[in-house]
Design an enzyme around this catalytic site. Sequence first.
Site, PDB file in Angstrom:
ATOM      1  N   GLU A 122      -9.780  -2.340   4.687  1.00  0.00           N
ATOM      2  CA  GLU A 122     -10.470  -2.075   5.953  1.00  0.00           C
ATOM      3  C   GLU A 122     -11.658  -3.033   6.100  1.00  0.00           C
ATOM      4  OE1 GLU A 122      -9.080  -0.267   8.017  1.00  0.00           O
ATOM      5  OE2 GLU A 122      -8.464   1.694   7.268  1.00  0.00           O
TER       6      GLU A 122
ATOM      7  N   HIS B   4      -7.593  -5.053   9.819  1.00  0.00           N
ATOM      8  CA  HIS B   4      -7.276  -4.800   8.404  1.00  0.00           C
ATOM      9  C   HIS B   4      -5.958  -5.464   7.997  1.00  0.00           C
ATOM     10  CE1 HIS B   4      -5.088  -0.671   9.249  1.00  0.00           C
ATOM     11  NE2 HIS B   4      -4.198  -1.626   9.141  1.00  0.00           N
TER      12      HIS B   4
ATOM     13  N   ASN C 116      -8.133  -3.126  13.904  1.00  0.00           N
ATOM     14  CA  ASN C 116      -9.491  -3.455  13.436  1.00  0.00           C
ATOM     15  C   ASN C 116      -9.488  -4.670  12.499  1.00  0.00           C
ATOM     16  OD1 ASN C 116      -8.323  -2.404  11.158  1.00  0.00           O
ATOM     17  ND2 ASN C 116      -9.787  -0.750  10.842  1.00  0.00           N
TER      18      ASN C 116
ATOM     19  N   ASP D  61       0.822  -1.208   0.000  1.00  0.00           N
ATOM     20  CA  ASP D  61       0.000   0.000   0.000  1.00  0.00           C
ATOM     21  C   ASP D  61       0.855   1.257   0.000  1.00  0.00           C
ATOM     22  OD1 ASP D  61       0.880  -0.541   2.582  1.00  0.00           O
ATOM     23  OD2 ASP D  61      -1.107  -0.901   3.392  1.00  0.00           O
TER      24      ASP D  61
HETATM   25  C1  F6R Z   1       1.223  -1.166   6.127  1.00  0.00           C
HETATM   26  C2  F6R Z   1       0.083  -2.094   6.185  1.00  0.00           C
HETATM   27  C3  F6R Z   1      -0.794  -2.106   7.399  1.00  0.00           C
HETATM   28  C4  F6R Z   1      -0.002  -2.436   8.668  1.00  0.00           C
HETATM   29  C5  F6R Z   1      -0.931  -2.466   9.880  1.00  0.00           C
HETATM   30  C6  F6R Z   1      -0.143  -2.670  11.170  1.00  0.00           C
HETATM   31  O1  F6R Z   1       1.919  -1.285   4.920  1.00  0.00           O
HETATM   32  O2  F6R Z   1      -0.161  -2.794   5.246  1.00  0.00           O
HETATM   33  O3  F6R Z   1      -1.834  -3.029   7.208  1.00  0.00           O
HETATM   34  O4  F6R Z   1       0.630  -3.677   8.518  1.00  0.00           O
HETATM   35  O5  F6R Z   1      -1.651  -1.288   9.966  1.00  0.00           O
HETATM   36  O6  F6R Z   1       0.668  -1.548  11.390  1.00  0.00           O
HETATM   37  P1  F6R Z   1       1.735  -1.526  12.573  1.00  0.00           P
HETATM   38  O7  F6R Z   1       2.767  -2.535  12.273  1.00  0.00           O
HETATM   39  O8  F6R Z   1       2.289  -0.119  12.548  1.00  0.00           O
HETATM   40  O9  F6R Z   1       0.989  -1.826  13.821  1.00  0.00           O
END
Ligand code: F6R
Length: 234
Positions: A136, A131, A129, A67
């Site tokens: 999402e 994701h 959440n 992403d």
């Molecule tokens: C980022 C991504 C997100 C993160 C997720 C956890 O490229 O794909 O799905 O993996 O939000 O983020 P952290 O590791 O910061 O808790």
Amino acid sequence: MELVIARDKKEAIKKATKIISDLIRKKPNAVLQVATGSTMIPLYNELVRLYKKGEINFSEVSTFNLDEYAGLNFNNKESYHYYMNRYLFDKVNIQKCNTHFPSSNKEEYETEINKHGGIDLTILGIGINGHIAFNEPGSSFKSTTREVKLSKKTLDVNSRLFPNIKKVPKEAYTVGIKTIMKSKGIMLLAFGSKKSDAIKKALNGPITKDVPASVLREHKNVTFILDRDASQGL
Ligand code: F6R
């Protein structure tokens, strides 16, 4: 599905880097789908350490990021381009032309992945959440690379990296759930008690769009690597 509950984050990172380095040794031109975020920082640090010791060679590896924020300049410190250069790409011998990010090039991104023979290993974190990437809750299991609106919860969590919440981009580009599920292998990492509820729902709850990570249980070759705190709800 394989579930690894490591003693601590350090042991979890060791296990994850072993999976990645074994893959690259076996297939030097491996295609990785990679994440950003705080979970990945120790993983990339360890990969850089192994590279410096001569134990991993990225010269033929290709990456596809999961992403990227929409509307952020690549030199912006909060962009995922900047993050990847800072924590991995500038520190190993990967060729920048072999690194890819989703953008308004949505269909092309899927085509490019296919041209590379598909993803060998997707490395995922998980949002509180549930994701995965920026898919999402409510995202279709048939979704592919697209532009999405970020949920209020994700904006709140991600605002820690921006001067204030108003500066967090409200839209992002993300690969879809289908894009992730097409990978030959998937590894999800989660550390800390704040992830335990999402992990519990993903692993023990119903497989539902409301918890995007729950779909991973339908994949034939998925490994969840958790520390004890993230596994406490199981
Ligand atoms: C980022 C991504 C997100 C993160 C997720 C956890 O490229 O794909 O799905 O993996 O939000 O983020 P952290 O590791 O910061 O808790």
